[in-house]
Design a protein around this motif. Structure first.
Motif, PDB file in Angstrom:
ATOM      1  N   THR A 159     -12.324 -47.675 -18.676  1.00 49.50           N
ATOM      2  CA  THR A 159     -13.216 -46.534 -18.571  1.00 49.50           C
ATOM      3  C   THR A 159     -12.643 -45.576 -17.540  1.00 49.50           C
ATOM      4  O   THR A 159     -12.299 -45.980 -16.422  1.00 49.50           O
ATOM      5  CB  THR A 159     -14.633 -46.983 -18.152  1.00 49.50           C
ATOM      6  N   TYR A 199     -12.702 -41.215 -15.999  1.00 50.48           N
ATOM      7  CA  TYR A 199     -13.608 -40.110 -15.704  1.00 50.48           C
ATOM      8  C   TYR A 199     -12.817 -38.829 -15.475  1.00 50.48           C
ATOM      9  O   TYR A 199     -11.702 -38.854 -14.947  1.00 50.48           O
ATOM     10  CB  TYR A 199     -14.446 -40.424 -14.458  1.00 50.48           C
ATOM     11  N   SER A 251     -13.627 -34.887 -13.794  1.00 49.11           N
ATOM     12  CA  SER A 251     -14.569 -34.044 -13.067  1.00 49.11           C
ATOM     13  C   SER A 251     -13.863 -32.752 -12.681  1.00 49.11           C
ATOM     14  O   SER A 251     -12.892 -32.775 -11.918  1.00 49.11           O
ATOM     15  CB  SER A 251     -15.077 -34.740 -11.801  1.00 49.11           C
ATOM     16  N   ILE A 256     -14.021 -43.623 -11.323  1.00 47.71           N
ATOM     17  CA  ILE A 256     -15.183 -42.801 -11.019  1.00 47.71           C
ATOM     18  C   ILE A 256     -15.055 -42.139  -9.640  1.00 47.71           C
ATOM     19  O   ILE A 256     -15.480 -41.003  -9.452  1.00 47.71           O
ATOM     20  CB  ILE A 256     -16.510 -43.595 -11.154  1.00 47.71           C
ATOM     21  N   TYR A 307     -15.344 -40.546 -19.707  1.00 40.53           N
ATOM     22  CA  TYR A 307     -16.590 -39.867 -19.389  1.00 40.53           C
ATOM     23  C   TYR A 307     -16.273 -38.532 -18.724  1.00 40.53           C
ATOM     24  O   TYR A 307     -15.467 -38.464 -17.792  1.00 40.53           O
ATOM     25  CB  TYR A 307     -17.464 -40.698 -18.454  1.00 40.53           C
ATOM     26  N   ARG A 345     -17.787 -35.774 -16.395  1.00 36.05           N
ATOM     27  CA  ARG A 345     -18.866 -35.612 -15.428  1.00 36.05           C
ATOM     28  C   ARG A 345     -19.450 -34.204 -15.514  1.00 36.05           C
ATOM     29  O   ARG A 345     -18.876 -33.302 -16.105  1.00 36.05           O
ATOM     30  CB  ARG A 345     -18.362 -35.898 -14.008  1.00 36.05           C
ATOM     31  N   TYR A 372     -21.059 -37.695 -19.442  1.00 35.49           N
ATOM     32  CA  TYR A 372     -21.599 -38.776 -18.631  1.00 35.49           C
ATOM     33  C   TYR A 372     -23.120 -38.826 -18.819  1.00 35.49           C
ATOM     34  O   TYR A 372     -23.785 -37.793 -18.792  1.00 35.49           O
ATOM     35  CB  TYR A 372     -21.246 -38.562 -17.160  1.00 35.49           C
ATOM     36  N   GLU A 386     -26.031 -36.321 -17.336  1.00 35.07           N
ATOM     37  CA  GLU A 386     -25.446 -35.147 -16.698  1.00 35.07           C
ATOM     38  C   GLU A 386     -25.181 -34.054 -17.731  1.00 35.07           C
ATOM     39  O   GLU A 386     -24.844 -34.349 -18.871  1.00 35.07           O
ATOM     40  CB  GLU A 386     -24.144 -35.504 -15.972  1.00 35.07           C
TER      41      GLU A 386
END
Length: 149
Positions: free
Chosen positions: A3, A5, A7, A21, A42, A44, A72, A75
């Protein structure tokens, strides 16, 4: 199966950053290029703009799935590509693109001011794409086609 992330507020691409994360990548194109079978990426909260924040198998490397690209949970994620650029373009002329799930965010085409014909599609799926799942996507503000299959 991993997994990862992305951002746009706190992430950094490359340079040993892990996509965890607490150490997310910055752009969608970079994050998607890191995915392998079974992974989840994901996205964010934030508004992702610019050509590096599109999901584009024709311009950036994308492995075959199965994998998931998702906003996410809980969000607000908005992908807002530049004029005449699709937010999601799966168009593999030389290699099949299969088993990809894309879900849970908004595609805002407000920057697409090109009129039809010629306007970019919000989501474009074409050529050698198999088992592409689109779930809970909101596609809005487009002068072109929302979803072009």
């Amino acid at each position: 199966m991993a997994t990862y992330y992305v951002s746009d507020l706190t992430g950094t691409d490359g340079g040993g950053h892990t996509g965890a994360i607490g150490d997310p990548w910055k752009t969608l194109s970079y994050g998607v290029a890191q995915l392998a079978s079974g992974d989840t990426l994901y996205i964010r909260a934030g508004t992702y703009t610019g050509v590096l924040n599109t999901i584009d198998s024709q311009t950036y490397t994308m492995a075959d799935g199965p994998y998931t690209i998702s906003g996410y949970p809980g969000e607000a994620v908005i992908v807002r590509p530049p004029n005449n650029t699709s937010a999601i373009r799966l168009n593999s002329q030389t290699q099949a693109t299969t088993s990809i799930t894309i879900q849970d965010f908004t595609v805002d085409m407000v920057n697409n001011t090109t009129p039809l014909p010629g306007a970019a599609d919000g989501v474009f799926v074409w050529n050698n794409c198999d088992t592409i799942t689109l779930l809970r996507l909101e596609i809005k503000n487009n002068t072109g086609v929302g979803i072009h299959l």
